[in-house]
Design an enzyme around this catalytic site. Structure first.
Site, mmCIF file in Angstrom:
data_model
loop_
_atom_site.group_PDB
_atom_site.id
_atom_site.type_symbol
_atom_site.label_atom_id
_atom_site.label_comp_id
_atom_site.label_asym_id
_atom_site.label_seq_id
_atom_site.Cartn_x
_atom_site.Cartn_y
_atom_site.Cartn_z
ATOM 1 C CG PHE A 2 -1.694 -1.285 1.404
ATOM 2 C CD1 PHE A 2 -2.904 -1.454 0.754
ATOM 3 C CD2 PHE A 2 -1.224 -2.315 2.199
ATOM 4 C CE1 PHE A 2 -3.630 -2.636 0.884
ATOM 5 C CE2 PHE A 2 -1.931 -3.506 2.344
ATOM 6 C CZ PHE A 2 -3.146 -3.666 1.684
ATOM 7 C CB SER A 43 -4.455 -7.538 0.324
ATOM 8 O OG SER A 43 -3.804 -8.787 0.449
ATOM 9 C CB CYS A 50 -2.445 -6.122 5.315
ATOM 10 S SG CYS A 50 -2.651 -7.043 3.773
ATOM 11 C CB THR A 52 -7.791 -12.004 3.518
ATOM 12 O OG1 THR A 52 -6.369 -12.074 3.609
ATOM 13 C CG2 THR A 52 -8.255 -12.767 2.290
ATOM 14 C CB ALA A 66 -5.104 -14.279 13.165
ATOM 15 C CG HIS A 104 3.039 -6.409 7.571
ATOM 16 N ND1 HIS A 104 4.122 -6.918 6.872
ATOM 17 C CD2 HIS A 104 1.937 -6.903 6.951
ATOM 18 C CE1 HIS A 104 3.686 -7.667 5.882
ATOM 19 N NE2 HIS A 104 2.375 -7.671 5.903
ATOM 20 C CB THR A 155 5.741 14.303 6.188
ATOM 21 O OG1 THR A 155 5.534 13.799 4.871
ATOM 22 C CG2 THR A 155 7.182 14.772 6.320
#
Length: 226
Positions: A2, A43, A50, A52, A66, A104, A155
């Site tokens: 991404f 995704s 991220c 599914t 999970a 992540h 930023t």
């Protein structure tokens, strides 16, 4: 991969916990802006995480979370009605508008303040966001570097200890979940992955075991999906 440029916001419709602690938690999202573009197994970044896509309809999709995802992100604390940021992966060869975002999450931060630069004209003013990040992530953050907050590429304007400040333009404030945040809100933090590779390379040169050096090149990044 991404880029941290939010395409739309969605809303959590339902959270179904796993039965007896076994199996994933199922979340369903209202996302009419992106659901028609999804296929099962695609995704999608949900506030920087991220996931599914499953059980897709013209206006909704679901995702299974999970235990690792619930433990590492803010999603375990969200309830039906919560607004979330949404982004689909960047197609190969497309312009990299933000920075490399993996989806992540490295840790959960806490919002300190979100303040308008001009309190008399909040519709067009810039905003200043200040938030605390986990201490172990501070070494990866530098002024004028990149950081991801709830999936948004930002930023770094400054960092003082574990407190990071960023400037938000009116467009970003208007089209993301930043407008819904309040002091104390938990936020997903992903640091710039290139900072991690730089640390690994430095450790390889100076560490006690003198591990083989990792040299970051354009070819290395392309071969690893960047």
């Amino acid at each position: 991969m991404f880029t941290g440029l939010i395409e739309a916001t969605g809303t959590i419709l339902e959270v179904v916990p796993s039965r007896r602690g076994a199996g994933p938690t199922r979340m369903t999202f209202s996302a009419p802006a992106i659901a028609p573009r999804l296929n099962i197994g695609d995704s999608v970044a949900v506030s920087g995480v991220c996931l599914t896509a499953l059980d897709i309809t013209p206006t909704t999709f679901s995702a299974d979370l999970a235990e690792e995802t619930l433990a590492r992100t803010t999603l375990a604390r969200l309830t039906a009605g919560t607004v979330v940021n949404l982004e689909l992966p960047t197609p190969s060869g497309a312009p990299l508008g933000g920075h490399v975002v993996q989806g992540h999450v490295d840790g959960v931060g806490t919002l300190v303040a979100v303040e308008p630069a001009n309190a008399e004209d909040e519709a067009t003013t810039d905003w200043r966001l200040r938030f605390c990040i986990p201490s172990e992530l501070s070494k990866y953050v530098a002024a004028q570097g990149s950081i991801t907050v709830d999936g948004i590429s930002l930023t770094v304007a400054g960092i003082n200890g574990d407190v990071v400040s960023v400037a938000i333009i009116p467009h970003t404030y208007a089209v993301t979940t930043i407008r819904t945040l309040r002091p104390g809100s938990p936020i997903n933090i992903e640091v710039d992955v290139l900072a991690k590779y730089a640390e690994k390379q430095a450790t390889a040169r100076t560490g006690p075991a003198r591990r083989p050096q990792l040299t970051i090149t354009e070819e290395y990044l392309i071969s690893n999906g960047y």
